[in-house]
Design an enzyme around this catalytic site. Structure first.
Site, PDB file in Angstrom:
ATOM      1  N   LYS A 179       0.831  -1.200   0.000  1.00  0.00           N
ATOM      2  CA  LYS A 179       0.000   0.000   0.000  1.00  0.00           C
ATOM      3  C   LYS A 179       0.870   1.257   0.000  1.00  0.00           C
ATOM      4  CE  LYS A 179      -3.651  -2.534   2.332  1.00  0.00           C
ATOM      5  NZ  LYS A 179      -4.241  -2.920   3.639  1.00  0.00           N
ATOM      6  N   ASP A 225     -11.161   3.187   4.689  1.00  0.00           N
ATOM      7  CA  ASP A 225     -11.362   1.754   4.438  1.00  0.00           C
ATOM      8  C   ASP A 225     -12.750   1.301   4.879  1.00  0.00           C
ATOM      9  OD1 ASP A 225     -10.566  -0.700   3.440  1.00  0.00           O
ATOM     10  OD2 ASP A 225      -9.682  -1.375   5.323  1.00  0.00           O
ATOM     11  N   GLN A 255      -4.348  -1.748   9.879  1.00  0.00           N
ATOM     12  CA  GLN A 255      -4.157  -3.051   9.251  1.00  0.00           C
ATOM     13  C   GLN A 255      -4.689  -4.141  10.181  1.00  0.00           C
ATOM     14  OE1 GLN A 255      -2.930  -3.708   6.081  1.00  0.00           O
ATOM     15  NE2 GLN A 255      -3.591  -5.809   6.542  1.00  0.00           N
TER      16      GLN A 255
END
Length: 285
Positions: A55, A122, A99
Protein backbone atom coordinates in the site's frame (compact mmCIF):
# COMPACT_ATOMS: atom_id res chain seq x y z
CA UNK A 1 -12.69 -24.35 -23.77
CA UNK A 2 -11.61 -21.12 -22.08
CA UNK A 3 -11.07 -18.95 -25.16
CA UNK A 4 -14.48 -17.27 -24.85
CA UNK A 5 -14.12 -16.70 -21.12
CA UNK A 6 -13.74 -13.15 -19.86
CA UNK A 7 -10.84 -12.85 -17.43
CA UNK A 8 -11.54 -9.83 -15.25
CA UNK A 9 -8.11 -8.21 -15.14
CA UNK A 10 -7.84 -6.34 -11.85
CA UNK A 11 -4.51 -4.78 -12.76
CA UNK A 12 -6.14 -3.15 -15.79
CA UNK A 13 -9.04 -1.81 -13.72
CA UNK A 14 -6.69 -0.54 -11.02
CA UNK A 15 -4.56 1.29 -13.57
CA UNK A 16 -7.61 3.03 -15.00
CA UNK A 17 -8.55 4.24 -11.51
CA UNK A 18 -5.00 5.43 -10.80
CA UNK A 19 -4.77 7.20 -14.16
CA UNK A 20 -7.83 9.21 -13.21
CA UNK A 21 -6.43 9.94 -9.77
CA UNK A 22 -3.10 11.21 -11.09
CA UNK A 23 -4.63 14.45 -12.32
CA UNK A 24 -6.42 15.02 -9.01
CA UNK A 25 -3.21 14.48 -7.06
CA UNK A 26 -1.36 16.93 -9.31
CA UNK A 27 -4.12 19.49 -8.82
CA UNK A 28 -3.93 19.17 -5.06
CA UNK A 29 -0.12 19.34 -5.11
CA UNK A 30 -0.23 22.61 -7.05
CA UNK A 31 -2.35 24.01 -4.23
CA UNK A 32 0.22 22.92 -1.67
CA UNK A 33 -1.70 19.86 -0.48
CA UNK A 34 -0.31 16.33 -0.48
CA UNK A 35 -2.88 13.61 0.18
CA UNK A 36 -1.67 11.57 3.15
CA UNK A 37 -2.53 8.03 4.17
CA UNK A 38 -1.36 6.68 7.52
CA UNK A 39 -1.22 2.93 8.00
CA UNK A 40 -1.13 1.53 11.53
CA UNK A 41 0.51 -1.86 11.98
CA UNK A 42 0.33 -3.56 15.38
CA UNK A 43 2.65 -6.51 15.88
CA UNK A 44 4.95 -8.31 13.48
CA UNK A 45 2.68 -10.44 11.31
CA UNK A 46 4.64 -10.91 8.06
CA UNK A 47 1.57 -10.98 5.81
CA UNK A 48 0.28 -7.73 7.32
CA UNK A 49 3.71 -6.14 6.93
CA UNK A 50 3.71 -7.13 3.25
CA UNK A 51 0.26 -5.61 2.71
CA UNK A 52 1.32 -2.38 4.40
CA UNK A 53 4.44 -2.19 2.25
CA UNK A 54 2.41 -2.76 -0.93
CA UNK A 55 0.00 0.00 0.00
CA UNK A 56 2.87 2.34 0.80
CA UNK A 57 4.56 1.69 -2.52
CA UNK A 58 1.29 2.28 -4.39
CA UNK A 59 0.89 5.63 -2.60
CA UNK A 60 4.39 6.79 -3.48
CA UNK A 61 3.98 5.93 -7.16
CA UNK A 62 0.94 8.19 -7.30
CA UNK A 63 2.39 11.05 -5.28
CA UNK A 64 0.43 10.31 -2.11
CA UNK A 65 2.30 10.61 1.17
CA UNK A 66 2.45 7.31 3.00
CA UNK A 67 3.20 7.19 6.70
CA UNK A 68 3.59 4.07 8.79
CA UNK A 69 2.84 3.82 12.48
CA UNK A 70 4.34 0.60 13.82
CA UNK A 71 3.35 -0.52 17.30
CA UNK A 72 4.66 -3.43 19.36
CA UNK A 73 2.63 -6.59 19.67
CA UNK A 74 2.24 -5.82 23.39
CA UNK A 75 0.44 -2.55 22.62
CA UNK A 76 -2.77 -2.20 24.62
CA UNK A 77 -6.14 -1.17 23.30
CA UNK A 78 -5.88 2.17 25.08
CA UNK A 79 -2.44 2.84 23.59
CA UNK A 80 -3.77 2.08 20.12
CA UNK A 81 -6.77 4.33 20.68
CA UNK A 82 -4.46 7.14 21.78
CA UNK A 83 -2.42 6.78 18.59
CA UNK A 84 -5.57 6.91 16.48
CA UNK A 85 -6.86 10.00 18.29
CA UNK A 86 -3.56 11.74 17.63
CA UNK A 87 -3.90 11.02 13.92
CA UNK A 88 -7.52 12.19 13.95
CA UNK A 89 -6.31 15.55 15.26
CA UNK A 90 -3.52 15.91 12.68
CA UNK A 91 -4.82 18.09 9.81
CA UNK A 92 -2.13 16.81 7.43
CA UNK A 93 -3.54 13.27 7.65
CA UNK A 94 -6.43 12.54 5.28
CA UNK A 95 -6.83 8.79 5.63
CA UNK A 96 -6.23 6.30 8.45
CA UNK A 97 -5.96 2.56 7.83
CA UNK A 98 -5.66 0.10 10.72
CA UNK A 99 -4.16 -3.05 9.25
CA UNK A 100 -6.12 -6.03 10.47
CA UNK A 101 -6.14 -8.42 12.10
CA UNK A 102 -4.64 -6.91 15.24
CA UNK A 103 -3.33 -9.08 18.13
CA UNK A 104 -6.13 -10.93 19.92
CA UNK A 105 -5.85 -8.99 23.17
CA UNK A 106 -6.77 -5.72 21.42
CA UNK A 107 -10.40 -4.66 21.03
CA UNK A 108 -10.33 -4.31 17.24
CA UNK A 109 -13.87 -2.95 17.00
CA UNK A 110 -13.11 -0.22 19.53
CA UNK A 111 -10.03 0.71 17.50
CA UNK A 112 -12.04 0.88 14.27
CA UNK A 113 -14.68 3.04 15.94
CA UNK A 114 -12.02 5.49 17.12
CA UNK A 115 -11.17 6.45 13.53
CA UNK A 116 -12.64 9.78 12.48
CA UNK A 117 -15.39 9.12 9.92
CA UNK A 118 -13.86 11.76 7.63
CA UNK A 119 -10.61 9.74 7.62
CA UNK A 120 -12.15 6.26 7.54
CA UNK A 121 -10.97 5.53 4.01
CA UNK A 122 -11.36 1.75 4.44
CA UNK A 123 -14.98 1.92 5.59
CA UNK A 124 -14.52 0.10 8.91
CA UNK A 125 -16.63 2.19 11.30
CA UNK A 126 -20.21 1.24 12.11
CA UNK A 127 -21.43 4.67 10.99
CA UNK A 128 -19.64 4.19 7.68
CA UNK A 129 -21.28 0.77 7.38
CA UNK A 130 -24.69 2.30 8.07
CA UNK A 131 -24.13 4.97 5.43
CA UNK A 132 -23.12 2.22 2.99
CA UNK A 133 -26.41 0.44 3.75
CA UNK A 134 -28.26 3.57 2.65
CA UNK A 135 -26.08 3.98 -0.43
CA UNK A 136 -24.54 7.20 0.83
CA UNK A 137 -21.12 6.17 2.14
CA UNK A 138 -18.30 8.47 1.09
CA UNK A 139 -15.78 5.68 1.61
CA UNK A 140 -17.24 2.18 1.52
CA UNK A 141 -15.03 -0.76 2.45
CA UNK A 142 -12.32 -0.99 -0.18
CA UNK A 143 -12.67 -4.62 -1.26
CA UNK A 144 -16.46 -4.40 -1.76
CA UNK A 145 -15.92 -1.14 -3.65
CA UNK A 146 -13.32 -2.90 -5.77
CA UNK A 147 -15.74 -5.69 -6.66
CA UNK A 148 -18.36 -3.21 -7.84
CA UNK A 149 -15.70 -1.21 -9.71
CA UNK A 150 -14.65 -4.33 -11.62
CA UNK A 151 -18.25 -5.07 -12.61
CA UNK A 152 -18.74 -1.49 -13.76
CA UNK A 153 -15.46 -1.36 -15.68
CA UNK A 154 -16.42 -4.44 -17.69
CA UNK A 155 -20.03 -3.25 -17.96
CA UNK A 156 -21.37 -6.39 -16.35
CA UNK A 157 -25.01 -5.84 -15.38
CA UNK A 158 -25.91 -5.88 -11.70
CA UNK A 159 -29.54 -4.79 -11.77
CA UNK A 160 -31.95 -7.70 -11.78
CA UNK A 161 -29.24 -10.31 -11.27
CA UNK A 162 -29.14 -12.86 -8.48
CA UNK A 163 -25.96 -12.23 -6.51
CA UNK A 164 -24.76 -14.91 -4.10
CA UNK A 165 -22.22 -13.73 -1.53
CA UNK A 166 -20.37 -16.45 0.35
CA UNK A 167 -19.14 -14.83 3.56
CA UNK A 168 -20.62 -12.29 5.98
CA UNK A 169 -17.69 -10.39 7.45
CA UNK A 170 -18.42 -6.76 8.39
CA UNK A 171 -15.77 -5.41 6.01
CA UNK A 172 -16.43 -7.64 3.00
CA UNK A 173 -19.40 -9.98 2.80
CA UNK A 174 -21.98 -7.74 4.43
CA UNK A 175 -21.01 -4.42 2.81
CA UNK A 176 -20.67 -5.89 -0.69
CA UNK A 177 -24.11 -7.47 -0.27
CA UNK A 178 -25.56 -4.06 0.56
CA UNK A 179 -23.78 -2.39 -2.34
CA UNK A 180 -25.15 -4.97 -4.78
CA UNK A 181 -28.62 -4.67 -3.23
CA UNK A 182 -28.47 -0.89 -3.69
CA UNK A 183 -27.71 -1.54 -7.36
CA UNK A 184 -30.93 -3.56 -7.61
CA UNK A 185 -29.50 -7.06 -7.49
CA UNK A 186 -31.34 -9.77 -5.57
CA UNK A 187 -28.81 -10.82 -2.94
CA UNK A 188 -28.40 -14.05 -1.01
CA UNK A 189 -25.83 -14.02 1.79
CA UNK A 190 -24.32 -17.39 2.70
CA UNK A 191 -22.25 -18.33 5.74
CA UNK A 192 -20.98 -21.26 7.79
CA UNK A 193 -24.50 -22.26 8.86
CA UNK A 194 -26.04 -22.11 5.39
CA UNK A 195 -27.63 -25.37 4.27
CA UNK A 196 -27.47 -26.65 0.69
CA UNK A 197 -24.77 -24.13 -0.10
CA UNK A 198 -23.98 -25.82 -3.40
CA UNK A 199 -27.53 -25.29 -4.67
CA UNK A 200 -27.63 -21.67 -3.59
CA UNK A 201 -24.28 -20.84 -5.21
CA UNK A 202 -25.44 -22.71 -8.31
CA UNK A 203 -28.36 -20.30 -8.66
CA UNK A 204 -26.15 -17.22 -8.67
CA UNK A 205 -25.67 -15.02 -11.71
CA UNK A 206 -22.96 -13.19 -9.73
CA UNK A 207 -20.96 -15.17 -7.18
CA UNK A 208 -18.76 -13.35 -4.67
CA UNK A 209 -16.36 -15.59 -2.76
CA UNK A 210 -15.34 -14.00 0.53
CA UNK A 211 -14.96 -16.92 2.87
CA UNK A 212 -11.19 -17.03 3.49
CA UNK A 213 -10.68 -20.71 2.64
CA UNK A 214 -8.54 -21.86 -0.30
CA UNK A 215 -10.46 -23.40 -3.22
CA UNK A 216 -13.59 -23.57 -1.07
CA UNK A 217 -15.96 -23.20 -4.02
CA UNK A 218 -15.60 -25.96 -6.64
CA UNK A 219 -16.40 -25.55 -10.29
CA UNK A 220 -19.37 -27.90 -10.04
CA UNK A 221 -21.24 -25.30 -7.95
CA UNK A 222 -21.03 -22.59 -10.60
CA UNK A 223 -23.87 -22.01 -13.02
CA UNK A 224 -22.90 -21.91 -16.69
CA UNK A 225 -22.10 -18.33 -17.65
CA UNK A 226 -22.06 -16.97 -14.10
CA UNK A 227 -19.71 -14.15 -13.11
CA UNK A 228 -17.31 -15.21 -10.35
CA UNK A 229 -15.58 -12.59 -8.21
CA UNK A 230 -12.97 -14.15 -5.94
CA UNK A 231 -12.12 -11.83 -3.04
CA UNK A 232 -10.08 -14.46 -1.23
CA UNK A 233 -6.32 -14.50 -0.88
CA UNK A 234 -4.76 -17.49 0.80
CA UNK A 235 -1.15 -18.67 1.18
CA UNK A 236 0.37 -19.67 -2.14
CA UNK A 237 -1.60 -17.07 -4.14
CA UNK A 238 -4.74 -19.18 -3.96
CA UNK A 239 -8.23 -17.74 -3.96
CA UNK A 240 -11.45 -18.93 -2.37
CA UNK A 241 -12.62 -20.63 -5.56
CA UNK A 242 -11.06 -23.46 -7.52
CA UNK A 243 -10.02 -21.17 -10.35
CA UNK A 244 -9.36 -23.69 -13.12
CA UNK A 245 -12.54 -25.65 -12.41
CA UNK A 246 -14.69 -22.53 -12.10
CA UNK A 247 -13.17 -21.08 -15.25
CA UNK A 248 -14.64 -23.96 -17.24
CA UNK A 249 -18.19 -22.98 -16.28
CA UNK A 250 -18.07 -19.25 -15.58
CA UNK A 251 -18.68 -16.60 -18.20
CA UNK A 252 -16.32 -14.21 -16.42
CA UNK A 253 -13.97 -14.63 -13.47
CA UNK A 254 -11.33 -12.74 -11.47
CA UNK A 255 -7.96 -14.46 -11.12
CA UNK A 256 -5.92 -14.63 -7.91
CA UNK A 257 -3.62 -12.77 -7.83
CA UNK A 258 -4.23 -9.79 -10.16
CA UNK A 259 -7.97 -9.79 -9.68
CA UNK A 260 -9.76 -8.03 -6.83
CA UNK A 261 -6.55 -7.28 -4.87
CA UNK A 262 -5.04 -4.54 -7.08
CA UNK A 263 -8.41 -2.79 -7.34
CA UNK A 264 -8.79 -2.86 -3.55
CA UNK A 265 -5.55 -0.90 -3.21
CA UNK A 266 -6.62 1.47 -5.99
CA UNK A 267 -9.88 2.16 -4.15
CA UNK A 268 -7.93 2.92 -0.98
CA UNK A 269 -5.89 5.48 -2.91
CA UNK A 270 -9.06 6.94 -4.42
CA UNK A 271 -10.69 7.32 -1.03
CA UNK A 272 -7.59 9.02 0.36
CA UNK A 273 -7.48 11.51 -2.51
CA UNK A 274 -11.23 12.11 -2.20
CA UNK A 275 -10.79 12.77 1.53
CA UNK A 276 -8.03 15.28 0.81
CA UNK A 277 -10.23 17.06 -1.73
CA UNK A 278 -13.17 17.21 0.68
CA UNK A 279 -11.04 18.59 3.49
CA UNK A 280 -9.60 21.21 1.16
CA UNK A 281 -13.04 22.20 -0.09
CA UNK A 282 -14.37 22.57 3.47
CA UNK A 283 -11.55 24.96 4.35
CA UNK A 284 -11.99 27.02 1.19
CA UNK A 285 -15.79 27.32 1.41
Amino acid sequence: MTESKLILDGARVAQAIKDELAGKVQGLTKRGITPCLVTILVGDDPASATYVRMKGNACKRLGIESRRVELDRETTTEQLLAAIRELNADPSVHGILLQHPVPHHIDERAAFEAIDLAKDVDGVTTLGFAQNAFGMAAYPSCTPAAIVAILDYYRIPIEGKHAVVVGRSPILGKPVSLMLLNRNATVTICHSKTQQLDRIVGAGDLVVAAVGKPKFIPGSWIKEGAVVLDAGYNPGNIGDVDYEACLERAGAITPVPAGVGPVTIAMLLKHTVDAAEKRTSSFES
